[in-house]
Enzyme design. Structure first.
Site, PDB file in Angstrom:
ATOM      1  N   VAL A  60       3.004  -2.353  -0.683  1.00 52.74           N
ATOM      2  CA  VAL A  60       2.815  -3.976  -0.471  1.00 52.74           C
ATOM      3  C   VAL A  60       4.009  -4.677  -0.574  1.00 52.74           C
ATOM      4  CG1 VAL A  60       2.134  -4.589  -2.903  1.00 52.74           C
ATOM      5  CG2 VAL A  60       0.943  -5.910  -0.763  1.00 52.74           C
ATOM      6  N   TYR A  61       5.085  -4.217  -1.434  1.00 45.76           N
ATOM      7  CA  TYR A  61       6.272  -5.039  -1.822  1.00 45.76           C
ATOM      8  C   TYR A  61       6.931  -5.290  -0.219  1.00 45.76           C
ATOM      9  CZ  TYR A  61       6.017  -3.997  -6.760  1.00 45.76           C
ATOM     10  OH  TYR A  61       5.537  -3.891  -7.928  1.00 45.76           O
TER      11      TYR A  61
END
Length: 323
Positions: A60-61
């Site tokens: 998700v980064y």
């Protein structure tokens, strides 16, 4: 650099883990302060030169670009088997049903996406980013076990959750003969010590490695209380974590650092490293001195009086970071 085994495994990791959340294309995701590919590259080189072999990111980064930068940069500098690459799953990666979470469908899909972005055939440590309240933990554990048996994942870990949830997951894995979690990535630093109540004792008892995130409290422990940074000014979640009651703890860190003629970052990180439950704190770096301080902290030993000074002003906090 010293190396230790991660929990009750034979996997050797450096005492510092480089957190790669800071590296990602600023235009992707919601991290305008992150460093792009070219700006991030020197930090991977510096980390490797310092003996760091442990690198943590998440799908998700920066909407996946952190994994892309981490994999591409590391594997251009070092052989794959010389580094330990960790990533995480759970956060939303696309809109609509099954675009997030820890269902079997989501896990089996996201591991392939992460491997593609990282440019590798396997992940050393695959972690559930948070507890999924909509998926039975048995479904999650069996899917993770199948990833280990397939060779796509070497070890599995977990991140911030209630101790009872983690205990349940460990029990169910043992009961069903599934692969066990070997690590816990939890929120732990001088400003937030609630994990000392249950999670850290549980990990010590169960032989689980602890790799804390935000050991420097998003930088709050590295500078005077009223000083801000580009990240702190754009970090809504970070602003929700700390309050005026934490000021005295920061002042104590500055005080001990001045007495030692060293930096606050080294003092705060040395305190985390001094806890025997802690394996390898995850440290982010956007300036060379961030890594310099992290490596130096592994050699710094605090005495009892210094530890007492650092801990004296702590006040209990509401539990945060589990969702």
């Amino acid at each position: 650099m010293d190396y230790v085994t991660l929990g009750n495994t034979g996997l050797q990791v450096s005492r510092i883990c480089l957190g790669c959340m800071s590296y990602g294309e600023p235009a992707r995701g919601n991290q305008p302060w992150s460093l792009d590919r070219d700006s991030a590259r020197p930090f991977f080189r510096q980390a490797l030169d310092a003996g760091i072999n442990f690198f943590d990111t998440a799908n998700v980064y920066s909407a996946g670009s952190s994994e892309e930068i981490t994999g591409e940069t590391l594997l251009s500098m070092v052989a794959r088997d010389e580094v330990v690459i960790a990533t995480k799953v759970n956060g939303r990666m696309r809109p609509g049903p099954n675009g997030q979470g820890l269902s079997r469908k989501a896990i089996l899909s996201e591991i392939d996406n992460s491997l593609r972005r990282l440019g590798t055939d396997y992940v050393d440590l695959y972690q559930i980013h948070r507890w999924d309240y909509e998926t039975p933990i048995e479904e999650t554990l069996e899917a993770l076990h199948d990833l280990v048996k397939s060779g796509k994942v070497r070890y599995i870990g977990a991140s911030s959750m209630h101790a009872w949830q983690f205990a349940q997951a460990l029990y169910l894995a043992d009961l069903n003969g599934w692969t066990r979690f070997v690590s816990m990535q939890n929120y732990y630093n001088l400003l937030y010590r609630e994990e000392e109540r249950e999670m850290l004792p549980l990990c010590s008892d169960q032989g689980v490695g602890v790799i804390p995130w935000s050991p420097l409290a998003r930088g709050r422990l590295t500078r005077p209380w009223d000083t801000s940074t580009a990240r702190s000014e754009n970090d809504e979640f970070g602003r929700s974590l700390y309050g005026e009651e934490d000021r005295r703890v920061v002042e104590a860190v500055l005080e001990v650092a001045a007495q030692r003629a060293t930096t606050p970052a080294q003092i705060a990180l040395a305190w985390v490293l001094a806890n025997p439950a802690v394996t390898s704190p995850i440290v982010g770096a956007t300036r060379p001195e961030h890594l310099d301080d992290a490596v130096a902290a592994t050699l710094l030993r605090l005495d009892d009086a210094e530890i007492a000074t650092l801990e004296a002003s702590y006040r209990p906090h509401a539990v945060v970071g589990f969702r």
